[in-house]
Design an enzyme around this catalytic site. Structure first.
Site, mmCIF file in Angstrom:
data_model
loop_
_atom_site.group_PDB
_atom_site.id
_atom_site.type_symbol
_atom_site.label_atom_id
_atom_site.label_comp_id
_atom_site.label_asym_id
_atom_site.label_seq_id
_atom_site.Cartn_x
_atom_site.Cartn_y
_atom_site.Cartn_z
ATOM 1 N N HIS A 1 0.799 -1.224 0.000
ATOM 2 C CA HIS A 1 0.000 0.000 0.000
ATOM 3 C C HIS A 1 0.831 1.273 0.000
ATOM 4 O O HIS A 1 2.012 1.258 0.309
ATOM 5 C CB HIS A 1 -0.994 0.017 1.164
ATOM 6 C CG HIS A 1 -0.385 0.180 2.514
ATOM 7 N ND1 HIS A 1 -0.066 -0.871 3.330
ATOM 8 C CD2 HIS A 1 -0.053 1.289 3.216
ATOM 9 C CE1 HIS A 1 0.438 -0.433 4.461
ATOM 10 N NE2 HIS A 1 0.458 0.879 4.423
ATOM 11 N N HIS B 1 2.444 11.531 -7.417
ATOM 12 C CA HIS B 1 1.070 11.154 -7.723
ATOM 13 C C HIS B 1 0.875 9.652 -7.553
ATOM 14 O O HIS B 1 1.828 8.900 -7.436
ATOM 15 C CB HIS B 1 0.705 11.548 -9.157
ATOM 16 C CG HIS B 1 1.541 10.859 -10.202
ATOM 17 N ND1 HIS B 1 2.736 11.355 -10.646
ATOM 18 C CD2 HIS B 1 1.345 9.691 -10.883
ATOM 19 C CE1 HIS B 1 3.249 10.542 -11.552
ATOM 20 N NE2 HIS B 1 2.420 9.514 -11.713
ATOM 21 N N GLU C 1 -2.942 10.354 -11.621
ATOM 22 C CA GLU C 1 -2.722 10.183 -13.053
ATOM 23 C C GLU C 1 -3.735 9.180 -13.598
ATOM 24 O O GLU C 1 -4.034 8.175 -12.957
ATOM 25 C CB GLU C 1 -1.301 9.662 -13.306
ATOM 26 C CG GLU C 1 -0.973 9.502 -14.779
ATOM 27 C CD GLU C 1 0.457 9.049 -15.026
ATOM 28 O OE1 GLU C 1 0.803 8.874 -16.204
ATOM 29 O OE2 GLU C 1 1.218 8.849 -14.052
#
Length: 167
Positions: free
Chosen positions: A22, A117, A163
């Site tokens: 994660h 991002h 993105e």
């Protein structure tokens, strides 16, 4: 693949069973962030853990096609399931930040730059971007803009960039 300095091309075999599990983002308001990641991007909430004594909560989300995969028998089995997945997003909420007028966290894309991002791959980027636009999602970069015309960037409620690419 070309020879790149620093790249280990023969990693220890034991690491082949490791899973990149994660990424954690701090969020100001979990209600708003959960709406974005579940309604806008389709993620499912796997676990919520409250640490009231330390005044923070964790929310673990992932892309799950079939919710029946998610264990319901115990938190321990849910934890084991979540830890075995790749591509989990952990949202961390420090209690009280939702009362602040502005997001108290740096998104990494203003000075000093750091984190950039996260990314979602979609089957039809034009349809996805049209949907985001119809839902009022703010764009950092629209499809067709800039030097890389085949990708887009949307912004989450804390101004983290997401993105969007086509598979």
């Amino acid at each position: 693949m070309e020879n790149i300095k620093g790249l280990c091309t023969n990693p220890d075999p034991v690491t082949q069973k490791y899973i990149f599990n994660h990424t954690m983002l701090r969020v100001r308001d979990p209600e708003v962030s959960l709406d974005f990641y579940s309604r806008i991007l389709g993620m499912k909430l796997l676990r919520k853990i409250d640490f009231n004594e330390w005044k923070f909560s964790l929310y673990f989300l992932a892309m799950i096609e079939n919710e029946s995969q998610i264990p319901t028998d115990s938190d321990k089995s849910r934890a084991r399931f979540t830890a075995g997945l790749s591509g989990v997003l952990e949202l961390t909420h420090n209690h009280g930040t939702e009362l602040e007028e502005k997001t108290p966290y740096h998104n990494g894309n203003t000075e000093p730059r750091g984190f950039g991002h996260i990314c979602f791959s979609v089957p039809d980027i034009k349809a996805a971007c049209a949907r985001f636009e119809a839902l009022g999602v703010p764009f950092q970069k629209k499809l067709g803009e800039g030097g890389m015309k085949d990708i887009a960037f949307i912004k989450d409620p804390d101004n983290y960039w997401v993105e969007i690419i086509e598979a």
